[in-house]
Design a protein around this motif. Sequence first.
Motif, PDB file in Angstrom:
ATOM      1  N   ARG A  41       0.845  -1.204   0.000  1.00 52.10           N
ATOM      2  CA  ARG A  41       0.000   0.000   0.000  1.00 52.10           C
ATOM      3  C   ARG A  41       0.872   1.242   0.000  1.00 52.10           C
ATOM      4  O   ARG A  41       2.015   1.208   0.424  1.00 52.10           O
ATOM      5  N   GLY A  42       0.264   2.337  -0.466  1.00 50.37           N
ATOM      6  CA  GLY A  42       0.980   3.616  -0.460  1.00 50.37           C
ATOM      7  C   GLY A  42       2.101   3.660  -1.486  1.00 50.37           C
ATOM      8  O   GLY A  42       3.055   4.433  -1.331  1.00 50.37           O
ATOM      9  N   VAL A  43       2.007   2.851  -2.537  1.00 51.72           N
ATOM     10  CA  VAL A  43       3.082   2.843  -3.531  1.00 51.72           C
ATOM     11  C   VAL A  43       2.990   4.081  -4.425  1.00 51.72           C
ATOM     12  O   VAL A  43       1.919   4.662  -4.607  1.00 51.72           O
ATOM     13  N   ARG A  53       7.767   2.822  -6.179  1.00 53.89           N
ATOM     14  CA  ARG A  53       8.495   3.207  -4.973  1.00 53.89           C
ATOM     15  C   ARG A  53       7.600   2.905  -3.788  1.00 53.89           C
ATOM     16  O   ARG A  53       6.416   3.240  -3.774  1.00 53.89           O
ATOM     17  N   LEU A  54       8.183   2.243  -2.798  1.00 52.78           N
ATOM     18  CA  LEU A  54       7.406   1.867  -1.610  1.00 52.78           C
ATOM     19  C   LEU A  54       7.395   3.011  -0.602  1.00 52.78           C
ATOM     20  O   LEU A  54       8.186   3.954  -0.703  1.00 52.78           O
ATOM     21  N   VAL A  55       6.536   2.899   0.399  1.00 55.00           N
ATOM     22  CA  VAL A  55       6.454   3.916   1.452  1.00 55.00           C
ATOM     23  C   VAL A  55       7.818   4.135   2.097  1.00 55.00           C
ATOM     24  O   VAL A  55       8.199   5.256   2.434  1.00 55.00           O
ATOM     25  N   SER A  56       8.578   3.044   2.234  1.00 51.20           N
ATOM     26  CA  SER A  56       9.894   3.125   2.880  1.00 51.20           C
ATOM     27  C   SER A  56      10.884   3.930   2.047  1.00 51.20           C
ATOM     28  O   SER A  56      11.972   4.243   2.507  1.00 51.20           O
ATOM     29  N   GLY A  57      10.522   4.216   0.780  1.00 51.28           N
ATOM     30  CA  GLY A  57      11.449   4.915  -0.104  1.00 51.28           C
ATOM     31  C   GLY A  57      12.240   3.946  -0.976  1.00 51.28           C
ATOM     32  O   GLY A  57      12.946   4.341  -1.901  1.00 51.28           O
ATOM     33  N   ARG A  58      12.115   2.655  -0.672  1.00 55.07           N
ATOM     34  CA  ARG A  58      12.813   1.634  -1.443  1.00 55.07           C
ATOM     35  C   ARG A  58      12.081   1.398  -2.767  1.00 55.07           C
ATOM     36  O   ARG A  58      10.868   1.542  -2.840  1.00 55.07           O
TER      37      ARG A  58
END
Lengths: 458, 105
Positions: A221-223, A242-247
């Motif tokens: 989620r939040g991609v 891009r994932l929420v983590s920034g990865r």
Amino acid sequence: MAEPRVIIVGAGPAGVRAAETLVAAGLRPTVVDEGRRDGGQIYRRQPEGFARSSAELYGTEAARAEALHATFDDLRPKIDYRPGHLAWNVADGHLHVVHDGSAEALPFDAMIVAAGATDRLMPVKGWQHAGVYSLGAAQIALKSQGCAIGRRVVFLGTGPLMQLVAAQYRKAGAQVVALLDTSRLWHQIRALPKLVSRPDVLAKGVGLAASHLLAGTMVRRGVTPVEIFGDADGGVSGVGVRLVSGRDLRLACDAVALGYHLRPETQLADLAGCDFTFDAATRQFWPVIDEDGRSSVPGIYLAGDGVRIQGADGAEIAGQLAALAVLADRGRSAPTEQISRLRQQRRAMERFRAGISEAFPWPHHLAAGLAEETVVCRCEGITAGELRAVVHDKGADEMNRAKALSRVGMGRCQGRYCGHAAAEVVAAATQLSPAVVGRLRGQAPVKPLAIRTRRAAP
Amino acid sequence: MSPLQPRFVRLAETDRPTVTIAVDGASVEALEGDSLLVAVLTRAGHLRHSEFGPEARAGFCLMAACQDCWMWTHDGDRLRACDTPVRAGLSVLTQPPDMPWPNRV
Ligand SMILES: Cc1cc2nc3c(=O)[nH]c(=O)nc-3n(C[C@H](O)[C@H](O)[C@H](O)COP(=O)(O)OP(=O)(O)OC[C@H]3O[C@@H](n4cnc5c(N)ncnc54)[C@H](O)[C@@H]3O)c2cc1C
Ligand code: FES
């Protein structure tokens, strides 16, 4: 009094319930639908000769689907049903239709437009590759043809339909690589007070989300969608987000189902001259209607997902209300108790609709970040950079001018799939609200006509 | 994916009589009730080429709204592959036939 001539466009849940209501009042409406069979989108009927059961096709909605189909089968001899007829223009009290290359103008006293919805799309770099389909398309391939759109399918976007179609794919034996959702869990939690207006539907939604986790399907989620990879000949080969983590996450696949909930098909209402208004919550223009579906133009009524995305049950209610409004406006007696009950049900549907659009928000912020080379118009390959250039170099800060100068929205889909996103690109480039940038005006024909269209013999 | 590799996968309803159609002159076996789009994409990776870019196209909406799935008859008529059912003897082209302008799409 002469019988009013009533035309209904669309034989989905809204159109069928409208027809039923008019027939019950002794009228014989004309029902025009481009499709070969009735049912509309959700209760789409499979071709003759296919053998899957309603339970397999419609899941938890099988009973409603069967009820709607049975109602329509009963209505057939009592209405003038025109399957395979495209309604392509409204002018001077006539609906213009074309069927098998022959054109006809049908006069009407009242018209109920129940044209349904299409997928709402936000471009992503590479979405023009073969193998990228709208989410609705992914479902149609399965429901109507028993096919998956590919061997390894990524679902990208947001909305209740994404959860549902991914579950249907998994159940049918397709490989679902991942659900990459731009919405966040807190969007859904925030929308709960509105979503509880339909507890049964909310429970089904939660069940669907849980089913993906139980099945071990990857859900993120939040991609932020970055790119759909692929090449010109072979089509899609992967998806990058891009994932929420920034990865960054990159997944291999050969098909992508892409969609951000739905948008009403409003072209006929536009051609009929109905007033539109900007809805700030969903960031789109839609026709103005009263609580029964009367538009601003006398004699034009709008019902179902073609005016507000309230879903199939909401469409059935809206279809009945619109038909009762036609009857009331034509001086027939109106069953006040039934009307107030339907209006009350409709208010719950409307509250739920607002909840869904908060739970799965349209990610308008992505428009500003689209790389210059991202194709915005799939039809003619026009990029975000080219669209921004007409804004910056030629001062095109209004949608129809931006369209004339860039050709975005002029292609064969007539802006259905790029219009909302193009307005966001222009809004971001001008720092104006999309309410100011405006909307693409509907144009006839609402879909390209065959080259050899001729006038039907009288 | 190679352009020759089929794009769609049949998961159900495979027990239907076959129908033979022709795509660019080559015989293609389809099933009764298939749309033209499904008949082609269960055998190949695309339907046509974009006239505005380099890429192959394979349809997009499957609901007659985007017009991405056009194919052509030998007479130059346009067919929307997603809502054209196959019938025996149907013969289509992945590009418009070479014709003088008024007849050309
Ligand atoms: C692809 C797709 C899949 C969906 N799947 C689901 C689902 O699984 N579950 C769910 O809850 N909701 C689903 N929805 C939402 C769904 O649209 C509604 O819940 C429901 O079908 C709305 O009913 P309706 O009568 O308003 O419109 P629809 O059912 O969409 O019916 C509209 C009808 O109008 C006809 N039409 C439109 N324009 C014209 C024209 N110009 N000329 C002639 N005929 C025309 C169409 O052919 C169609 O039959 C889906 C929507 C889409 C677009
Ligand atoms: S795939 Fe969109 S019109 Fe056929």
